[in-house]
Write an enzyme that holds these catalytic residues in place. Structure first.
Site, PDB file in Angstrom:
ATOM      1  N   LYS A 128      11.152   0.724  -0.034  1.00 38.59           N
ATOM      2  CA  LYS A 128      11.230   1.956   0.763  1.00 38.59           C
ATOM      3  C   LYS A 128      12.376   2.801   0.229  1.00 38.59           C
ATOM      4  CE  LYS A 128       9.329   3.916   4.410  1.00 38.59           C
ATOM      5  NZ  LYS A 128       7.946   3.767   4.925  1.00 38.59           N
ATOM      6  N   ASP A 168       6.511   9.572   3.801  1.00 42.36           N
ATOM      7  CA  ASP A 168       6.854   9.023   5.119  1.00 42.36           C
ATOM      8  C   ASP A 168       7.352  10.234   5.922  1.00 42.36           C
ATOM      9  OD1 ASP A 168       7.254   6.181   6.493  1.00 42.36           O
ATOM     10  OD2 ASP A 168       8.989   7.342   7.079  1.00 42.36           O
TER      11      ASP A 168
END
Ligand code: NDP
Ligand code: 2IT
Length: 449
Positions: A128, A168
């Site tokens: 991430k 995201d």
């Protein structure tokens, strides 16, 4: 050492080694606590210290991202990429641009991503990234300059077979485009290094819709197991970004009544139900960073705006938290339960606080944990990677059918793993166990690395 002690020690270490990273502690605690029966049955996992290794990222990259605003003022943001676990494939996971981003937030998201990606059964490791840059109210040139600066550093750490970022919060097709352009320029290479690309230059059909659609497909599977259906159910959706919009779209398509959406300033309550036309208005509104959901209440009749409030006070059968982490507290869950909400399906990552999860599970409601329920997004990212590698393009119907099959398969895995380890009906435990076992077995096979 007994298993309980082993788990306790690993958790203590995590808290000690990562001070102040509360969301990371929370995510690790939730997973580790459900793994006790697995660790008891598989002493080789304890022997190889799989837990001690899986909670430590393989690599954390932190970098300076300098950028200039339209008036020439120089700003410095902080960039992160956590390459958490590569036992199942190249690191894979989104990039978040939001002022609340810290190392701890990116680590919690990266940790969750390992097991989510494992549940898809596709060849994906977990990672991430992100930045504390706030895209809200920035001009397009400012966003472009920021994305270029961010990628100027990130490009040395990623690659189509190394680490494949995506979107995201605060990162959609526009930002992916700017980052892709800079990567291509610096590496002189047109590859599938990012997913969530626009359809005309390497993106996959259904990727923008995949997380939201997937969450609704997952909810359908949970209901089907109880001989029930989403049709006619009153649903509350939080957020109004990518995931919320497509969750609402699929719910409306399947005949549910969606009565709410929200953003960081408040929520709207539309008792008549949001239809596809009203949803188009929201999509248009939110296509600009900073569009406010309040405008929905100004635009349509009979709509209430709940300033500064989350939508959980609204009566519903099903709730789809689709904004951000820890957006359902125990107090919220108590209100929801009392109001008759029987299903929570997590579109966002870790939106439900631990106490609220426990209440939802113990009150006999259905609870779809984020690792499983929102895995449709990354699953279609993996399909985008396959299409890029094969240099071909699947139709909308093909991708949607694959997505439905993947969500069904994830649901079955969660149900079966929960049953196998004596926690029938607990999909939180099921998702953690099924996701973990695949990663742990691969780590055993690959030795102490
Ligand atoms: P977007 O940026 O498109 O939308 C985010 C939405 O959530 C906006 O409505 C935003 O409101 C709201 N929001 C963000 N932060 C907060 C906050 N701190 N408090 C209250 N509201 C907030 O993001 P996505 O829809 O892509 O992501 C939503 C969630 O889904 C995240 O948890 C993300 O990690 C998760 N997710 C996303 C996937 C994807 O494919 N995009 C895949 C799997 C999970 P405002 O406009 O006011 O900021
Ligand atoms: O949380 C997530 O799964 C995402 N933001 C999507 C990750 C991806 O690589 O598509």
């Amino acid at each position: 050492m007994n298993v309980k002690e082993h788990i306790h020690n690993v958790l203590e270490q995590v808290i000690k080694r990562n001070p102040g990273e509360l969301e990371f502690h929370q995510a690790v605690k939730e997973v580790l606590e459900t793994l006790e029966p697995v660790m008891s049955r598989r002493p080789e996992y304890v022997e190889a210290n799989i837990l001690g290794r899986v909670v430590e990222p393989e690599r954390v990259i932190i970098f300076r991202v300098p950028w200039q605003d339209d008036r020439g003022k120089v700003h410095v943001s902080r960039g992160f990429r956590v390459q958490f676990n590569s036992s199942l494939g190249p690191y894979k996971g989104g990039i978040r641009f939001h002022p609340s981003v810290t190392q701890g937030i990116i680590k919690f998201l990266g940790f969750e991503q390992i097991f989510k990606n494992s549940l898809t059964t596709m060849p994906l490791g977990g990672g991430k990234g992100g930045s504390d840059f706030d895209p809200k109210f920035k001009s397009e040139p400012e966003i472009m300059r920021f994305c270029q600066s961010f990628m100027t550093e990130l490009q040395r750490h990623i690659g189509a077979d190394t680490d494949v970022p995506a979107g995201d919060i605060g990162v959609g097709a526009r930002e992916v485009g700017f980052m892709f352009g800079q990567y291509k320029r610096l590496q002189n290479e047109f590859t599938g290094v990012l997913t969530g690309k626009r359809i005309n230059w390497g993106g996959s059909l259904i990727r923008p819709e995949a997380t939201g659609y997937g969450a609704v497909y997952f909810a359908q599977e949970m209901l089907k197991a109880k001989n029930d259906n989403i049709e006619g159910k009153t649903c509350v959706v939080s957020g109004s970004g990518n995931v919320a919009q497509h969750t609402a779209e699929k719910l409306i398509e399947l005949g549910a009544r969606v009565v709410s959406l929200s953003d960081s300033d408040g929520a709207i309550y539309d008792p008549a139900g949001i239809d596809l036309e009203k949803l188009r208005f929201v999509m248009q509104l939110k296509s600009i960073h900073g569009g406010r959901i309040r405008e929905y209440a100004e635009r349509f009749k009979g709509v209430e705006y709940l300033q500064g409030s989350r939508p959980w006070i609204i009566e519903c059968d099903c709730a789809f938290p689709s904004a951000t982490q820890n957006e359902i507290s125990l107090a919220d869950a108590q209100v929801m339960c009392a109001n008759g909400c029987r299903l929570i399906c997590e579109g966002a990552n870790m939106p439900t606080e631990p106490g609220a999860i426990n209440l939802a599970l113990s009150s006999g409601g259905l609870f779809g944990p984020s690792k499983a329920a929102n895995a449709g997004g990354v699953a279609v990212s993996a399909l985008e990677m396959s299409q890029n590698s094969m240099r071909l393009k699947w139709s909308r119907e093909e991708v949607d059918q694959k997505l439905q099959n993947i969500m069904k398969a994830i649901h079955i895995q969660c149900v079966e793993a929960a049953e196998e380890y004596g926690m029938e009906g607990n999909l939180v435990a099921g998702a953690n166990i099924a996701g973990f076992v695949r990663v742990a077995d691969a780590m055993l096979d690959q030795g102490v690395v």
